[in-house]
Design an enzyme around this catalytic site. Structure first.
Site, PDB file in Angstrom:
ATOM      1  CD  GLU A  96      -3.132  -0.450   2.257  1.00 12.29           C
ATOM      2  OE1 GLU A  96      -2.819   0.387   3.123  1.00 12.29           O
ATOM      3  OE2 GLU A  96      -4.204  -1.061   2.277  1.00 12.29           O
ATOM      4  CG  ASP A 107      -3.586   8.489   7.654  1.00 17.04           C
ATOM      5  OD1 ASP A 107      -3.664   7.251   7.770  1.00 17.04           O
ATOM      6  OD2 ASP A 107      -3.634   9.074   6.564  1.00 17.04           O
TER       7      ASP A 107
END
Length: 312
Positions: A96, A107
């Site tokens: 990824e 995040d």
């Protein structure tokens, strides 16, 4: 701003106008991609399998996929290119690659900081694609981009999908688009042979989870805990029951991510029946904290080998 879990993906509870993707002067296009050679020999063959096919092959071999995540452009794109080679050479099954964004609400602090550093160096989608165009033919595992929706909208859905496919990207994760709004994304992804991976979470109701797994391509991304990305000391015991519920609803592979950072985490999740394990913040932190790119790549190699070995 807060992040709520809606439709099994991240739905941003914020004004609709989001901070735009920062565009700085493009970095020097004459990037060097031959600075570091890991102890493991580098592969030079192009990927031949997509995400779903990779899982199918691994299942036949009785193996669980190891899926590392790194942020493109941190500390720079030349290092990212080398990191992709290192991850591939050390046995990663899918990689990824995060596209840095100025408002990455899904995040945690480690990946947010990496995105900020990358953007400050002038990293943008064009420079990432230029790098991938050179590196993808040198690695053997498929690449899946992890990007927020804003960069996709700026380029246009069709153009974005065709441009990432042209450089060899096979999969896509867009964490801030709820299921109800993925129809056009899925259509353009299908038109360009991109596998659009959808996420389900511990708070996703069963009926909605079934809709998500039905629509997801490549694999199902099971978020292991509520909240943002980031290494955690342990894996929630709920993951085992969540995996069971998902596998009762679909035959598609399921990979678990968020908060996984240690070999014991990887082994535990594999033992619970996951088809893949995703490790992000631990990888990103190594590259971000290193005194030099070469040191970071060597530490990345060590961590990757230790995590991969937990699946053998």
């Amino acid at each position: 701003m807060a992040i709520a879990f809606k439709s099994g993906v991240f739905f941003l509870q914020s004004p609709k106008s989001q901070i735009g993707f920062r565009h700085s002067s493009p970095p020097d296009s004459s990037l060097s991609f031959k600075r570091f050679t890991p102890m493991a020999s580098l592969s030079t063959s192009s990927p031949t399998l997509g995400l779903a096919d990779t899982f199918t092959q691994l299942k036949k071999q009785g193996k669980v996929a190891f899926i590392p995540y790194i942020t493109a452009g941190d500390p720079d794109l030349s290092t990212t290119a080398e990191a992709l080679k290192v991850l591939d050479a050390c046995g990663s099954d899918i990689i990824e690659l995060g596209v840095p964004y100025s408002d990455p609400l899904a995040d945690g602090p480690v990946i947010q900081a990496a995105a900020t550093r990358s953007l400050e160096r002038g990293t943008n989608l064009d420079s990432i694609l230029e790098m991938l165009d050179k590196v993808v033919p040198q690695i053997s595992c498929p690449i899946s981009l992890f990007t927020y929706y804003n960069p996709i909208l700026k380029r246009g859905l069709g153009k974005f999908m065709s441009s990432i496919r042209a450089v060899g990207v096979q999969g896509l994760v867009v964490p801030d688009v709820p299921l109800e709004e993925t129809e056009m994304l899925r259509k353009e992804a299908l038109n360009n042979d991109i596998e659009l991976v959808l996420l389900t979470t511990p708070t996703t109701p069963t009926e909605r989870m079934k809709l998500i797994v039905d629509a997801s391509e490549g694999f199902i991304y099971l978020v292991s805990s509520i909240g943002v990305t980031g290494a955690r000391s342990s894996v929630s015991g709920k993951v085992q029951s969540l995996l069971k519920d998902i596998k009762e609803a679909t035959d598609k592979p399921v990979a678990v991510g968020f908060g996984i950072s240690k070999p014991e985490h990887v082994k535990q999740i594999a033992g619970w029946g996951a088809d893949g394990v995703i490790v992000g913040s631990a990888m990103v932190k190594l590259l971000g904290d290193a005194k030099s790119p070469t040191e970071g790549l060597k530490e990345l190699e060590k961590l990757t080998k230790s995590l991969k070995s937990a699946l053998l």
